[in-house]
Design a protein around this motif. Structure first.
Motif, PDB file in Angstrom:
ATOM      1  N   GLU A   7       0.830  -1.209   0.000  1.00 27.03           N
ATOM      2  CA  GLU A   7       0.000   0.000   0.000  1.00 27.03           C
ATOM      3  C   GLU A   7       0.864   1.259   0.000  1.00 27.03           C
ATOM      4  OE1 GLU A   7      -0.408  -2.491   2.250  1.00 27.03           O
ATOM      5  OE2 GLU A   7      -2.330  -3.341   1.631  1.00 27.03           O
ATOM      6  N   THR A   8       1.975   1.198   0.705  1.00 25.17           N
ATOM      7  CA  THR A   8       2.903   2.334   0.729  1.00 25.17           C
ATOM      8  C   THR A   8       3.501   2.547  -0.657  1.00 25.17           C
ATOM      9  OG1 THR A   8       3.413   1.946   3.054  1.00 25.17           O
ATOM     10  CG2 THR A   8       5.005   3.261   1.795  1.00 25.17           C
ATOM     11  N   ILE A   9       3.900   1.468  -1.295  1.00 25.87           N
ATOM     12  CA  ILE A   9       4.462   1.557  -2.649  1.00 25.87           C
ATOM     13  C   ILE A   9       3.436   2.171  -3.595  1.00 25.87           C
ATOM     14  CG2 ILE A   9       5.339   0.250  -4.631  1.00 25.87           C
ATOM     15  CD1 ILE A   9       7.319   0.329  -2.325  1.00 25.87           C
ATOM     16  N   GLU A  10       2.198   1.674  -3.556  1.00 22.82           N
ATOM     17  CA  GLU A  10       1.147   2.205  -4.428  1.00 22.82           C
ATOM     18  C   GLU A  10       0.901   3.691  -4.171  1.00 22.82           C
ATOM     19  OE1 GLU A  10      -0.405   0.871  -7.015  1.00 22.82           O
ATOM     20  OE2 GLU A  10       0.791  -0.948  -6.775  1.00 22.82           O
ATOM     21  N   ARG A  11       0.874   4.093  -2.914  1.00 22.81           N
ATOM     22  CA  ARG A  11       0.664   5.502  -2.569  1.00 22.81           C
ATOM     23  C   ARG A  11       1.813   6.363  -3.085  1.00 22.81           C
ATOM     24  NH1 ARG A  11       2.124   8.018   2.231  1.00 22.81           N
ATOM     25  NH2 ARG A  11       2.267   5.990   3.227  1.00 22.81           N
ATOM     26  N   TYR A  12       3.048   5.896  -2.882  1.00 20.00           N
ATOM     27  CA  TYR A  12       4.204   6.650  -3.344  1.00 20.00           C
ATOM     28  C   TYR A  12       4.207   6.760  -4.869  1.00 20.00           C
ATOM     29  CZ  TYR A  12       6.502   7.027   1.216  1.00 20.00           C
ATOM     30  OH  TYR A  12       6.825   7.347   2.513  1.00 20.00           O
ATOM     31  N   LEU A  13       3.762   5.724  -5.560  1.00 19.52           N
ATOM     32  CA  LEU A  13       3.645   5.783  -7.013  1.00 19.52           C
ATOM     33  C   LEU A  13       2.608   6.834  -7.420  1.00 19.52           C
ATOM     34  CD1 LEU A  13       3.764   1.972  -7.797  1.00 19.52           C
ATOM     35  CD2 LEU A  13       5.362   3.669  -8.710  1.00 19.52           C
ATOM     36  N   ARG A  14       1.437   6.814  -6.776  1.00 21.76           N
ATOM     37  CA  ARG A  14       0.378   7.786  -7.085  1.00 21.76           C
ATOM     38  C   ARG A  14       0.835   9.217  -6.825  1.00 21.76           C
ATOM     39  NH1 ARG A  14      -2.816   4.206  -4.253  1.00 21.76           N
ATOM     40  NH2 ARG A  14      -2.852   5.602  -2.456  1.00 21.76           N
ATOM     41  N   GLU A  15       1.574   9.392  -5.719  1.00 19.99           N
ATOM     42  CA  GLU A  15       2.036  10.733  -5.343  1.00 19.99           C
ATOM     43  C   GLU A  15       3.270  11.180  -6.126  1.00 19.99           C
ATOM     44  OE1 GLU A  15       2.592  10.376  -1.111  1.00 19.99           O
ATOM     45  OE2 GLU A  15       0.422  10.359  -0.721  1.00 19.99           O
ATOM     46  N   GLY A  16       3.822  10.310  -6.946  1.00 17.06           N
ATOM     47  CA  GLY A  16       4.997  10.663  -7.738  1.00 17.06           C
ATOM     48  C   GLY A  16       6.295  10.658  -6.959  1.00 17.06           C
ATOM     49  N   LYS A  17       6.285  10.073  -5.765  1.00 15.79           N
ATOM     50  CA  LYS A  17       7.504  10.020  -4.956  1.00 15.79           C
ATOM     51  C   LYS A  17       8.490   8.990  -5.492  1.00 15.79           C
ATOM     52  CE  LYS A  17       5.459  11.529  -0.603  1.00 15.79           C
ATOM     53  NZ  LYS A  17       5.177  11.151   0.790  1.00 15.79           N
ATOM     54  N   ILE A  18       7.963   7.939  -6.129  1.00 15.60           N
ATOM     55  CA  ILE A  18       8.806   6.926  -6.756  1.00 15.60           C
ATOM     56  C   ILE A  18       8.293   6.694  -8.174  1.00 15.60           C
ATOM     57  CG2 ILE A  18       9.459   5.808  -4.581  1.00 15.60           C
ATOM     58  CD1 ILE A  18       7.507   3.571  -5.209  1.00 15.60           C
ATOM     59  N   THR A  19       9.211   6.305  -9.062  1.00 16.09           N
ATOM     60  CA  THR A  19       8.880   6.064 -10.458  1.00 16.09           C
ATOM     61  C   THR A  19       9.523   4.755 -10.895  1.00 16.09           C
ATOM     62  OG1 THR A  19       8.905   8.447 -10.843  1.00 16.09           O
ATOM     63  CG2 THR A  19       9.015   7.032 -12.782  1.00 16.09           C
ATOM     64  N   PRO A  20       8.744   3.842 -11.479  1.00 11.78           N
ATOM     65  CA  PRO A  20       9.334   2.580 -11.928  1.00 11.78           C
ATOM     66  C   PRO A  20      10.261   2.807 -13.118  1.00 11.78           C
ATOM     67  CG  PRO A  20       7.041   2.724 -12.635  1.00 11.78           C
ATOM     68  CD  PRO A  20       7.318   3.929 -11.775  1.00 11.78           C
ATOM     69  N   ASP A  21      11.214   1.901 -13.268  1.00 11.43           N
ATOM     70  CA  ASP A  21      12.115   1.955 -14.417  1.00 11.43           C
ATOM     71  C   ASP A  21      11.415   1.455 -15.678  1.00 11.43           C
ATOM     72  OD1 ASP A  21      14.590   2.870 -13.152  1.00 11.43           O
ATOM     73  OD2 ASP A  21      14.440   0.998 -12.038  1.00 11.43           O
ATOM     74  N   GLU A  23       7.285  -0.002 -16.975  1.00 13.05           N
ATOM     75  CA  GLU A  23       5.901  -0.313 -16.622  1.00 13.05           C
ATOM     76  C   GLU A  23       5.273  -1.071 -17.787  1.00 13.05           C
ATOM     77  OE1 GLU A  23       1.953   1.915 -14.825  1.00 13.05           O
ATOM     78  OE2 GLU A  23       3.776   3.057 -15.213  1.00 13.05           O
ATOM     79  N   MET A  24       4.736  -2.265 -17.472  1.00 12.40           N
ATOM     80  CA  MET A  24       4.108  -3.117 -18.478  1.00 12.40           C
ATOM     81  C   MET A  24       2.609  -3.172 -18.216  1.00 12.40           C
ATOM     82  SD  MET A  24       6.639  -4.212 -20.365  1.00 12.40           S
ATOM     83  CE  MET A  24       5.920  -5.569 -21.219  1.00 12.40           C
ATOM     84  N   PRO A  25       1.786  -2.809 -19.220  1.00 13.13           N
ATOM     85  CA  PRO A  25       0.338  -2.856 -19.020  1.00 13.13           C
ATOM     86  C   PRO A  25      -0.168  -4.293 -18.864  1.00 13.13           C
ATOM     87  CG  PRO A  25       0.916  -1.843 -21.146  1.00 13.13           C
ATOM     88  CD  PRO A  25       2.168  -2.316 -20.515  1.00 13.13           C
ATOM     89  N   SER A  31      -1.144  -2.358 -14.350  1.00 15.94           N
ATOM     90  CA  SER A  31       0.176  -2.489 -14.961  1.00 15.94           C
ATOM     91  C   SER A  31       1.124  -3.076 -13.928  1.00 15.94           C
ATOM     92  CB  SER A  31       0.688  -1.132 -15.457  1.00 15.94           C
ATOM     93  OG  SER A  31       0.863  -0.250 -14.379  1.00 15.94           O
ATOM     94  N   PHE A  32       2.188  -3.675 -14.405  1.00 16.63           N
ATOM     95  CA  PHE A  32       3.220  -4.209 -13.528  1.00 16.63           C
ATOM     96  C   PHE A  32       4.407  -3.277 -13.621  1.00 16.63           C
ATOM     97  CE2 PHE A  32       6.524  -6.948 -11.946  1.00 16.63           C
ATOM     98  CZ  PHE A  32       5.888  -7.588 -10.910  1.00 16.63           C
ATOM     99  N   LYS A  33       4.889  -2.853 -12.467  1.00 15.65           N
ATOM    100  CA  LYS A  33       5.983  -1.899 -12.416  1.00 15.65           C
ATOM    101  C   LYS A  33       7.274  -2.605 -12.024  1.00 15.65           C
ATOM    102  CE  LYS A  33       2.398   1.212 -11.291  1.00 15.65           C
ATOM    103  NZ  LYS A  33       1.212   0.465 -11.676  1.00 15.65           N
ATOM    104  N   TYR A  34       8.309  -2.359 -12.793  1.00 13.06           N
ATOM    105  CA  TYR A  34       9.616  -2.958 -12.549  1.00 13.06           C
ATOM    106  C   TYR A  34      10.590  -1.886 -12.069  1.00 13.06           C
ATOM    107  CZ  TYR A  34       8.033  -7.009 -15.229  1.00 13.06           C
ATOM    108  OH  TYR A  34       7.353  -8.097 -15.675  1.00 13.06           O
ATOM    109  N   PHE A  35      11.412  -2.262 -11.099  1.00 18.97           N
ATOM    110  CA  PHE A  35      12.453  -1.382 -10.586  1.00 18.97           C
ATOM    111  C   PHE A  35      13.796  -2.089 -10.688  1.00 18.97           C
ATOM    112  CE2 PHE A  35       8.555  -0.150  -8.535  1.00 18.97           C
ATOM    113  CZ  PHE A  35       8.604   1.232  -8.507  1.00 18.97           C
TER     114      PHE A  35
END
Length: 68
Positions: A7-21, A23-25, A31-35
């Motif tokens: 849930e923290t990861i999802e929130r940080y993604l929504r807030e733009g605090k983290i960005t995946p390297d 993203e596959m729909p 989508s699946f996010k890869y880091f």
């Protein structure tokens, strides 16, 4: 890879605090996010998350079982 709630990861993604390297729909809404490992380690250091590795994986799992 990081000891943090999804849930923290999802929130940080929504807030733009983290960005995946990468993203596959997966269909229309998901989508699946890869880091990359270096990216994950950088975010873990920035936000105080502990990385999960082979040396600590068993202990973390046992603690998780005990808490649930």
């Amino acid at each position: 890879m990081a000891d943090v709630q999804s849930e923290t990861i999802e929130r940080y993604l929504r807030e733009g605090k983290i960005t995946p390297d990468l993203e596959m729909p997966l269909g229309d809404r998901r989508s699946f996010k890869y880091f990359k490992e270096a990216t994950a380690e950088s975010y873990a250091k920035q936000y105080g998350w502990e990385m999960i590795n082979p040396a600590n994986m068993k202990d973390k799992f046992i603690r998780w079982l005990s808490a649930n």
